[in-house]
Design an enzyme around this catalytic site. Structure first.
Site, PDB file in Angstrom:
ATOM      1  N   SER A  45      -2.639  -9.087  80.410  1.00 19.85           N
ATOM      2  CA  SER A  45      -1.348  -8.644  79.862  1.00 19.85           C
ATOM      3  C   SER A  45      -0.186  -9.423  80.458  1.00 19.85           C
ATOM      4  CB  SER A  45      -1.146  -7.159  80.178  1.00 19.85           C
ATOM      5  OG  SER A  45      -2.132  -6.419  79.514  1.00 19.85           O
TER       6      SER A  45
ATOM      7  N   ARG B 174      27.539 -13.664  35.211  1.00 15.40           N
ATOM      8  CA  ARG B 174      27.561 -12.291  35.748  1.00 15.40           C
ATOM      9  C   ARG B 174      26.734 -12.116  37.021  1.00 15.40           C
ATOM     10  NH1 ARG B 174      25.947  -8.723  30.884  1.00 15.40           N
ATOM     11  NH2 ARG B 174      25.452 -10.691  29.883  1.00 15.40           N
TER      12      ARG B 174
ATOM     13  N   ARG C  27       3.401 -14.247  59.885  1.00 20.91           N
ATOM     14  CA  ARG C  27       4.281 -15.243  59.259  1.00 20.91           C
ATOM     15  C   ARG C  27       3.457 -16.406  58.698  1.00 20.91           C
ATOM     16  NH1 ARG C  27       8.172 -16.684  63.754  1.00 20.91           N
ATOM     17  NH2 ARG C  27       8.950 -18.104  62.152  1.00 20.91           N
TER      18      ARG C  27
ATOM     19  N   ARG D  53       0.714 -16.321  89.438  1.00 21.33           N
ATOM     20  CA  ARG D  53       1.787 -15.349  89.646  1.00 21.33           C
ATOM     21  C   ARG D  53       2.015 -15.234  91.143  1.00 21.33           C
ATOM     22  NH1 ARG D  53      -2.457 -10.671  87.982  1.00 21.33           N
ATOM     23  NH2 ARG D  53      -3.338 -10.361  90.047  1.00 21.33           N
TER      24      ARG D  53
ATOM     25  N   ALA E  71      19.871 -23.159  30.409  1.00 19.97           N
ATOM     26  CA  ALA E  71      21.093 -23.906  30.695  1.00 19.97           C
ATOM     27  C   ALA E  71      22.299 -22.999  30.919  1.00 19.97           C
ATOM     28  CB  ALA E  71      21.381 -24.887  29.567  1.00 19.97           C
ATOM     29  N   GLY E  72      22.161 -21.714  30.568  1.00 16.80           N
ATOM     30  CA  GLY E  72      23.281 -20.791  30.747  1.00 16.80           C
ATOM     31  C   GLY E  72      23.634 -20.664  32.228  1.00 16.80           C
TER      32      GLY E  72
HETATM   33  C1  UD1 Z   1      20.258 -14.048  22.393  1.00 14.95           C
HETATM   34  C2  UD1 Z   1      19.974 -13.992  20.877  1.00 14.95           C
HETATM   35  C3  UD1 Z   1      19.953 -12.535  20.443  1.00 14.95           C
HETATM   36  C4  UD1 Z   1      18.942 -11.758  21.235  1.00 14.95           C
HETATM   37  C5  UD1 Z   1      19.206 -11.901  22.714  1.00 14.95           C
HETATM   38  C6  UD1 Z   1      18.074 -11.308  23.514  1.00 14.95           C
HETATM   39  C7  UD1 Z   1      20.910 -15.985  19.895  1.00 14.95           C
HETATM   40  C8  UD1 Z   1      22.021 -16.538  19.133  1.00 14.95           C
HETATM   41  N1  UD1 Z   1      20.984 -14.710  20.181  1.00 14.95           N
HETATM   42  O1  UD1 Z   1      21.578 -13.575  22.566  1.00 14.95           O
HETATM   43  O2  UD1 Z   1      19.634 -12.465  19.062  1.00 14.95           O
HETATM   44  O3  UD1 Z   1      18.951 -10.392  20.854  1.00 14.95           O
HETATM   45  O4  UD1 Z   1      19.302 -13.285  23.089  1.00 14.95           O
HETATM   46  O5  UD1 Z   1      18.384 -11.294  24.879  1.00 14.95           O
HETATM   47  O6  UD1 Z   1      19.970 -16.690  20.193  1.00 14.95           O
HETATM   48  N2  UD1 Z   1      21.201 -20.696  26.671  1.00 14.95           N
HETATM   49  C9  UD1 Z   1      21.230 -22.053  26.879  1.00 14.95           C
HETATM   50  N3  UD1 Z   1      22.260 -22.762  26.327  1.00 14.95           N
HETATM   51  C10 UD1 Z   1      23.223 -22.192  25.578  1.00 14.95           C
HETATM   52  C11 UD1 Z   1      23.184 -20.793  25.383  1.00 14.95           C
HETATM   53  C12 UD1 Z   1      22.152 -20.079  25.947  1.00 14.95           C
HETATM   54  O7  UD1 Z   1      20.363 -22.622  27.545  1.00 14.95           O
HETATM   55  O8  UD1 Z   1      24.093 -22.901  25.114  1.00 14.95           O
HETATM   56  C13 UD1 Z   1      20.110 -19.927  27.270  1.00 14.95           C
HETATM   57  C14 UD1 Z   1      20.576 -18.960  28.324  1.00 14.95           C
HETATM   58  O9  UD1 Z   1      20.496 -19.561  29.606  1.00 14.95           O
HETATM   59  C15 UD1 Z   1      19.570 -17.827  28.188  1.00 14.95           C
HETATM   60  C16 UD1 Z   1      19.201 -17.867  26.710  1.00 14.95           C
HETATM   61  O10 UD1 Z   1      19.533 -19.147  26.252  1.00 14.95           O
HETATM   62  O11 UD1 Z   1      18.397 -18.081  28.929  1.00 14.95           O
HETATM   63  C17 UD1 Z   1      19.897 -16.777  25.895  1.00 14.95           C
HETATM   64  O12 UD1 Z   1      21.269 -16.993  25.882  1.00 14.95           O
HETATM   65  P1  UD1 Z   1      22.317 -15.807  25.850  1.00 14.95           P
HETATM   66  O13 UD1 Z   1      23.662 -16.390  25.833  1.00 14.95           O
HETATM   67  O14 UD1 Z   1      21.972 -14.813  26.884  1.00 14.95           O
HETATM   68  O15 UD1 Z   1      22.026 -15.195  24.414  1.00 14.95           O
HETATM   69  P2  UD1 Z   1      22.407 -13.727  23.947  1.00 14.95           P
HETATM   70  O16 UD1 Z   1      23.831 -13.698  23.596  1.00 14.95           O
HETATM   71  O17 UD1 Z   1      21.914 -12.728  24.924  1.00 14.95           O
END
Ligand code: UD1
Ligand code: MG
Length: 458
Positions: A395, A22, A323, A430, A17-18
Site C-alpha cells: 500500500s 439557435r 480512461r 522508505r 450547410a445550415g
Molecule cells: C425542411 C423542409 C420541411 C420539413 C422540415 C423537416 C424544405 C423546404 N422544407 O424545413 O418541409 O418539414 O425540413 O424538419 O426542405 N440546409 C442546407 N442549406 C440550406 C438550407 C438548409 O444545407 O440552404 C440544411 C440544414 O442544415 C438542415 C436541412 O437542410 O440540415 C433542413 O433545413 P431547414 O432550414 O432546417 O429546413 P426547415 O425549414 O426545417
C-alpha cells in the site's frame, strides 16, 4: 453491407450547410454529440448498411470539422444557404457520375432516421410504379412549422406545402415532411434546376420537386415513420430531448440483449458501447466512447468508463474511472477510487482501492495495494511502468517510471521505488522505523509539568 442483387444503386446527399443559429455555438450544428457521437455520425452509421455510394455531405465553407468527420466520404460546398433545393444542387458535381438509381437526401440534424426506415423508403422508390420522388412522412403531435404532404386520391402525393406558404386547409393536414427523400437519379438534376424561390422565405425549396415531378408526368409517393425517429435538432433543448430519447432506446436495447441494468434511467451509454451477455451494470454508470465489455462483467455503481476494453468476469467499481487505453483482463478487480489510463491488467490482477495506474502493464494475478501510484509524468514526458505477474505492490507505494518490477517481486508498503526490481525480490524504499521505549509517556509528563507552571503564573 451489400444491397440485394435486384436493387439499383443508391447515392446519398446529407444536408449540413445550415449554420444552426439557435444552437448559439461555435461548432457546426451537426457536430454536436448525442451519446458521444456527432449527429452527422449517427446519420452516417444508420446509412452505412445501405451501401450507398457516393455519400456526399453538403457543408458551408469553413466547416472543416464536418469535412473531417464525414471522411472518407466526400463533401460539397454550398457557399450561400439559399434553401434545401439549392443545397442538394450543390452536390451535383460530386454526383456527376451517378446517373441511374436513387439519390437519398438526408438532413445532418435529423440523427435518428433508422436503417430500416431508409430501406423502406428505398424499397418504395424501387417499386413497380417507379415513383420519381418518395418522401418520408411523419405525424408529429404538433405539425406547426413543418411542410405538409398533400396526398392525391390514388394514395400518391401531389405536392408539399411549406408551413409559411400553406393556406388554412393545408395547415389542418397532419402528415408532415420529415425532409428525407428518395429521388430518381435520372430526373433529379433537371427538376432541381426548375425550382424557383418565389415563396414566403425566398428560398429554393427541395420540397417543390414533388409538384415539378408531377408536372413532368411522374408519380410521387410517401412512406411514414414514427415522429420521434425523425426528430430534428435545432436548439440545445432539442439536443437534450434527443439525448434522452436515444438513451432510453439504448437502455432497452441493452436489456433485450441480455444486460442487467439495476436502475436503467441512471446509466448513460455511448452510441458505440459494446456489451456482452450477463453484464450487470449498477446505478449511475456513465460510458464515454470506445468501450467494449465482454460477458459476465459487473460494473458496480458510480463508474465512469471511456476508451476501455473489459474482459470477461471482471468486476469494476464502485466509483472507478477507466480512461482511454484501459485494457482490463479477465477476472480483474478494479475497486473504489481507482483510475486507469493507457494501462493493461493481466488476468486476475487486482487494484481494489485508491490507485492511479497510468501508462502501465500489470501482469496476471498481481495485487496492487491501496494508494499505489504509478508516477508516469515528469512534466515533459510520459514514461512506462511494467509490473510482472504474481507481484505484490504494498500500500501507498509510488512507482517512479520508467521502471520494471519483476515477476513475483514484492514492494514494501510506503515505498518510493525509483529503480527496477528483480523478479522475486523484496524492495523496501522508505525511512527506517526507529522505536524509543517509554519516550511518549516521558514526553507527556514533561509537557504537563510545563503547562501547570504556566497556569500558576496567570
Ligand atoms: C425542411 C423542409 C420541411 C420539413 C422540415 C423537416 C424544405 C423546404 N422544407 O424545413 O418541409 O418539414 O425540413 O424538419 O426542405 N440546409 C442546407 N442549406 C440550406 C438550407 C438548409 O444545407 O440552404 C440544411 C440544414 O442544415 C438542415 C436541412 O437542410 O440540415 C433542413 O433545413 P431547414 O432550414 O432546417 O429546413 P426547415 O425549414 O426545417
Ligand atoms: Mg429544420
Amino acid at each position: 453491407m451489400s444491397q440485394s442483387p435486384s436493387s439499383s444503386p443508391i447515392a446519398a446527399v446529407i444536408l449540413a450547410a445550415g449554420q444552426g443559429t439557435r444552437m448559439k455555438s461555435r461548432l457546426p450544428k451537426v457536430m454536436h454529440r448525442i451519446a458521444s457521437r456527432t449527429m452527422i455520425g449517427h446519420v452516417l452509421a444508420n446509412l452505412a448498411p445501405l451501401g450507398a455510394a457516393p455519400v456526399v455531405a453538403v457543408i458551408a465553407p469553413g466547416m472543416d470539422e464536418v469535412m473531417r468527420e464525414v471522411a472518407p466520404h466526400g463533401i460539397a460546398y454550398q457557399t450561400e444557404a439559399l434553401g434545401t433545393g439549392h443545397a442538394v444542387r450543390a452536390a451535383h458535381e460530386a454526383l456527376a457520375g451517378f446517373k441511374a438509381g436513387t439519390v437519398l437526401v438526408l438532413f445532418g440534424d435529423s440523427p435518428f432516421v433508422s436503417t430500416a426506415t431508409l430501406q423502406k423508403l428505398i424499397a418504395r422508390r424501387q417499386a413497380a410504379d417507379d415513383p420519381a420522388v418518395v418522401v418520408l412522412g411523419m405525424r408529429p403531435a404538433d405539425p406547426t412549422g413543418y411542410g405538409r404532404i398533400i396526398t392525391d386520391d390514388a394514395g400518391g402525393i401531389e405536392k408539399i406545402v411549406e408551413h409559411n406558404d400553406a393556406n388554412v386547409l393545408e395547415r389542418i393536414v397532419d402528415l408532415c415532411n420529415s425532409g428525407v427523400m428518395a429521388i430518381d437519379a435520372a430526373v433529379i438534376w433537371p427538376l432541381l434546376d426548375r425550382i424557383g424561390n418565389d415563396n414566403a422565405k425566398g428560398e429554393y425549396y427541395l420540397t417543390d420537386i414533388v409538384a415539378l415531378a408531377r408536372a413532368a408526368g411522374r408519380r410521387c409517393a410517401y412512406v411514414e415513420a414514427p415522429a420521434e425517429e425523425l426528430l430534428g435538432v435545432n436548439s440545445r433543448q432539442d439536443l437534450a430531448t434527443a439525448e434522452a430519447l436515444y438513451q432510453q432506446h439504448r437502455r432497452c436495447q441493452a436489456m433485450s440483449d441480455g444486460v442487467t441494468l439495476t436502475d436503467p434511467a441512471t446509466v448513460y451509454f455511448a452510441a458505440d458501447t459494446k456489451l456482452g451477455r450477463d453484464v450487470v451494470i449498477g446505478p449511475n454508470v456513465v460510458f464515454g466512447p470506445g468501450v467494449s465489455i465482454a460477458d459476465d462483467v459487473q460494473i458496480l455503481a458510480f463508474c465512469h468508463i471511456e476508451g476501455a476494453r473489459i474482459d470477461s468476469g471482471a468486476i469494476i467499481g464502485p466509483f472507478a474511472r477507466l480512461r482511454p487505453g484501459s485494457d482490463i483482463g479477465p477476472q480483474v478487480h478494479i475497486g473504489n477510487f481507482v483510475e486507469t489510463k493507457n494501462t493493461k491488467l493481466g488476468a486476475g490482477a487486482k487494484a481494489n482501492h485508491l490507485t492511479y495506474l497510468g501508462d502501465a502493464e500489470v501482469g496476471a494475478k498481481t495485487n496492487i495495494g491501496a494508494g499505489t501510484i504509478t508516477c508516469n509524468y515528469d512534466g515533459f514526458l510520459k514514461e512506462k511502468t511494467v509490473i510482472g505477474a504474481g507481484a505484490f505492490i504494498g500500500s501507498n507505494s509510488a512507482l517512479v517510471a520508467p521502471i520494471r518490477i519483476g515477476d513475483g517481486a514484492m514492494i514494501a508498503a510506503g515505498s518510493v521505488v525509483t529503480r527496477d526490481v528483480a523478479p522475486d525480490a523484496l524492495s523496501v524504499a522508505r525511512g527506517q522505523q526507529v522505536d524509543k521505549p517509554g519516550w511518549a509517556s516521558k514526553f507527556r509528563t514533561a509537557r504537563a509539568a510545563v503547562k501547570a507552571g504556566l497556569k500558576a503564573k496567570d
